[in-house]
Write a protein that holds these residues in place. Sequence first.
Motif, mmCIF file in Angstrom:
data_model
loop_
_atom_site.group_PDB
_atom_site.id
_atom_site.type_symbol
_atom_site.label_atom_id
_atom_site.label_comp_id
_atom_site.label_asym_id
_atom_site.label_seq_id
_atom_site.Cartn_x
_atom_site.Cartn_y
_atom_site.Cartn_z
ATOM 1 N N SER A 1 0.818 -1.202 0.000
ATOM 2 C CA SER A 1 0.000 0.000 0.000
ATOM 3 C C SER A 1 0.852 1.252 0.000
ATOM 4 N N THR A 2 1.898 1.274 0.784
ATOM 5 C CA THR A 2 2.750 2.460 0.892
ATOM 6 C C THR A 2 3.995 2.361 0.022
ATOM 7 N N GLY A 3 4.358 1.166 -0.417
ATOM 8 C CA GLY A 3 5.569 0.994 -1.210
ATOM 9 C C GLY A 3 6.835 0.991 -0.367
ATOM 10 N N GLY A 4 6.713 0.922 0.923
ATOM 11 C CA GLY A 4 7.881 0.902 1.817
ATOM 12 C C GLY A 4 7.599 0.085 3.057
ATOM 13 N N LYS A 5 8.419 0.332 4.128
ATOM 14 C CA LYS A 5 8.245 -0.384 5.382
ATOM 15 C C LYS A 5 7.067 0.204 6.140
ATOM 16 N N LEU A 6 6.283 -0.702 6.739
ATOM 17 C CA LEU A 6 5.112 -0.266 7.493
ATOM 18 C C LEU A 6 5.037 -1.083 8.779
ATOM 19 N N LYS A 7 4.956 -0.379 9.924
ATOM 20 C CA LYS A 7 4.873 -1.038 11.231
ATOM 21 C C LYS A 7 3.409 -1.239 11.584
ATOM 22 N N ASN B 1 7.564 -15.482 3.869
ATOM 23 C CA ASN B 1 7.832 -14.681 2.674
ATOM 24 C C ASN B 1 6.565 -14.254 1.937
ATOM 25 N N GLU B 2 5.338 -14.539 2.529
ATOM 26 C CA GLU B 2 4.090 -14.136 1.864
ATOM 27 C C GLU B 2 3.034 -13.814 2.915
ATOM 28 N N PHE B 3 2.145 -12.882 2.566
ATOM 29 C CA PHE B 3 1.084 -12.460 3.479
ATOM 30 C C PHE B 3 0.027 -11.713 2.671
ATOM 31 N N ILE B 4 -1.172 -11.515 3.275
ATOM 32 C CA ILE B 4 -2.265 -10.745 2.681
ATOM 33 C C ILE B 4 -2.314 -9.411 3.400
ATOM 34 N N GLU B 5 -2.274 -8.324 2.650
ATOM 35 C CA GLU B 5 -2.311 -6.976 3.216
ATOM 36 C C GLU B 5 -3.653 -6.325 2.868
ATOM 37 N N ILE B 6 -4.346 -5.756 3.879
ATOM 38 C CA ILE B 6 -5.643 -5.088 3.699
ATOM 39 C C ILE B 6 -5.509 -3.682 4.240
ATOM 40 N N ASP B 7 -5.766 -2.671 3.377
ATOM 41 C CA ASP B 7 -5.733 -1.262 3.772
ATOM 42 C C ASP B 7 -7.173 -0.801 3.919
ATOM 43 N N LEU B 8 -7.617 -0.591 5.164
ATOM 44 C CA LEU B 8 -8.992 -0.197 5.427
ATOM 45 C C LEU B 8 -9.277 1.222 4.952
ATOM 46 N N THR B 9 -8.300 2.054 4.901
ATOM 47 C CA THR B 9 -8.499 3.433 4.449
ATOM 48 C C THR B 9 -8.716 3.447 2.932
ATOM 49 N N LYS B 10 -7.898 2.743 2.219
ATOM 50 C CA LYS B 10 -7.991 2.698 0.753
ATOM 51 C C LYS B 10 -8.999 1.668 0.273
ATOM 52 N N GLN B 11 -9.496 0.852 1.186
ATOM 53 C CA GLN B 11 -10.448 -0.205 0.828
ATOM 54 C C GLN B 11 -9.885 -1.028 -0.319
ATOM 55 N N HIS B 12 -8.655 -1.576 -0.054
ATOM 56 C CA HIS B 12 -7.975 -2.338 -1.084
ATOM 57 C C HIS B 12 -7.247 -3.497 -0.407
ATOM 58 N N PRO C 1 -0.285 -15.142 7.608
ATOM 59 C CA PRO C 1 -0.652 -13.877 8.258
ATOM 60 C C PRO C 1 -1.497 -12.982 7.346
ATOM 61 N N VAL C 2 -2.485 -12.358 7.945
ATOM 62 C CA VAL C 2 -3.318 -11.356 7.285
ATOM 63 C C VAL C 2 -3.070 -10.048 8.030
ATOM 64 N N VAL C 3 -2.516 -9.059 7.339
ATOM 65 C CA VAL C 3 -2.133 -7.787 7.953
ATOM 66 C C VAL C 3 -3.224 -6.771 7.625
ATOM 67 N N VAL C 4 -3.907 -6.256 8.660
ATOM 68 C CA VAL C 4 -4.990 -5.292 8.482
ATOM 69 C C VAL C 4 -4.557 -3.982 9.101
ATOM 70 N N HIS C 5 -4.652 -2.890 8.369
ATOM 71 C CA HIS C 5 -4.250 -1.581 8.897
ATOM 72 C C HIS C 5 -5.031 -0.483 8.198
ATOM 73 N N TYR C 6 -4.957 0.681 8.768
ATOM 74 C CA TYR C 6 -5.580 1.850 8.145
ATOM 75 C C TYR C 6 -4.532 2.599 7.333
#
Length: 798
Positions: A621-627, A677-688, A793-798
């Motif tokens: 979502s950000t193209g970089g490191k995200l905590k 080496n793999e995970f699902i990323e969900i951006d609640l702000t971008k709804q993507h 892992p499923v990573v959920v963030h705003y």
Amino acid sequence: MSRVERKRLEKEAKKKNKTRLFKSNEKEVKESEESLEADESAKLPPRLDASRDKKVDDNIDFVTKKIEDRFIARESKNTDPIKKALEKSQDSNYELKNKRLAEMAMKTADKIVSVEDEEMRLKRRRAYLDSKNEVDPDDKPPITVDDIRTEEDINLGIYDRPQVKEIKDIDANLESDININEVKHIDIEKAPFEDVVKVVESRIAAEKIRHEEQKKEEEKILKQEQIKKEVLEKELRERERLKTQQLNLDMGQDQAPKPETSSKKKGWFKRNMDEKNQEEVKGLDQASQSEELSSQENKAEEVKAEEKVQEIKQETKAPILVADEKIDSMGDLPKKGGFKSFLKKLCIFLIAIIVLVYIAGCLIFKDRYFVNTSINGIKADLKTPGDIDKLASDKTANYKLNISGRNDVKDSINGSDIGIAYVKDGSAAKIKADQGFLAWPLAFLDKTNIDGKLNVKYDEAKLNDVVKKLNIFDKKYIKAPVSAFPRFDEKKKDYVVDKGDLGSTPIEASVKNFVASSVKAEATKVEYPASAYKAQKNKADDKRIEKAIAQLKEYDKVKVVYDFEKEKYVAGTKDISTMFNVASEDDYKVELSKDKVREFVRSLSKKYSTYGDAREIPSASTGGKLKVTGGIYGWLIDREKETDYLYDLVKAKKSENNRKPIYAQTAITRENQDLGNEFIEIDLTKQHMWFVRDGKVLIETPIVSGNPNRGDATPPGIYPVNYKTRHATLKGPGYSSPVSYWMPFNGDIGIHDASWQPVYGGSRYLYAGSHGCINTPYSKVAQFYALTKEGMPVVVHY
């Protein structure tokens, strides 16, 4: 030469008609000289200094040879001044000579005496006459060599020639002979042969006396050296004897090899010294018997002997010094008992001074306090009771007591709060009376503190109220005491006795008594004593602790090795020892505690469980490191099950290697923060939503998340995929929805298709959102389903 010898020689010369020496030929002169020298040398004692004698004899022979040469030359050339004077004045002075012969008597060798003999005779005579108060009418000067008048002198009329003349043609090296002739007032050129012989004989006699004195001096020196050597040998023998005794005591034997070796050395040294002494004595005897011994050899022997003595002195410094002192002081010993008498007088004098000082001190300290005396914190040195009364009264006027204690507690009491006052009732005088005055010297050796004996009063009720409000009774400063207990020291790798903790639990009665006594003593700064606190029940010297340690050591061989893939943890004696309860407040009974085993498992889980930890991901979502924080993803040890298993293992005193703990939840791996080496990323702000593998996006799609306006917002965090299934029916309060793909990750919240949603993304979730699930287009959900794995892992963030 004595008068008798001279007289004998003169008579023999007259008999042989040899009075005219100048007409004698060279052979007669030489024979006479050799006869004279042989006669004199036979009478002289042997001398030690042969070189010196040889030098003197050479000088005498040289002078004599010079004179003989001149006599021969005068006869051959007929230029003798004495003969010419005789021829010239023979006629003219004949009458004058007869007249003078008649007037004076001829002075010959029969009448010549030495100056010393004549002076001694005159002194004795004058002393006798002085005692009689008489005067000697015949007091005339003694007859000396200056008065010698030979027969030829009288015949020639030259007896009145000048007394002193310079000697010519004599070598400069004979300065000592010239001085002798000048002192004797003899003119060698005009003297007859008899006078020359007399001069030589006089010099030989002087040398004889000098050599006798020198011989006596050398004998004295040799005697002193012999005494020194004897004393030295005695000291060395004593020293070797002491060494032998000491070695025998050290080795516990009657004889030891070292003392024997020392004795051999001692014997060798003594033999060498004896041989050396014999050689020196032999050398001296040879020097006395032979006048031809050179001075260089004698000096070499003396130097060698001196060096030997110096070496001996260097080896035995103390004995040599003692020997030298004994020898040097043999003639000047102190008077026996003199030092003891002086010491006795000195002691009496010192005792008298001490007695006088003591009496003076008694008078001074009769009405004054001793030095090093302190009363209620007041320095009372040389002060009177009246001075103490005044100082104590001034001190109570502004009195304040500061108290410190354990756990950094601080308290203070003002004198005005407790009504403190000083009463002058003779308490200071009583203290001085009890102290006395006879023991005043002892006061200089130690300090004396007298507290609580002055009459200081206070209000007890006020003091009790103040004590109850002290900080020492505040709960935040109170800590219970801990008795001594055994523990395992990792540095020492063994059990040790821990002293425990003294604690800071106060005892009210003890605190009150301590404060009262401090006020009575007018103390200004004190510290709560140990008696003011509750004491430990058991001290570190309790013998039961050793028994407890012995029981704990029975589990030293128990070892559990945990395997956490990336690393291993060894639960050894240090950790096992913490799993036991030791009744340190009772009887030190040792018992394995399940609660303490659980504590160990909890500490293990806290270190190696990653459940709910924050992680940093390479965000699509950000193209970089995200905590990202929150969620329930990660490793989680099942504490209760692992506790029960470990408790039974330790109780049975068993060990285990490569143990994997019982987990309540696991993760994909221990690598890469447990994400793999793999995970699902969900951006609640971008709804993507994205599927990321090795940092690359494989699939992405817009979504519709939970509706936050109805309280159904999708919670952020990292969660594991619990499982995945097809054709499931989702049920909830007021709804039931069939779906083709179902992948739950947070309880009832999961990823599924939603045929009821016409569009995805944007802000639709705010008014048409789900109950928390992630609604996904049907065309995309099948792809996610195919790539998704259980536990991913499923990573959920705003």
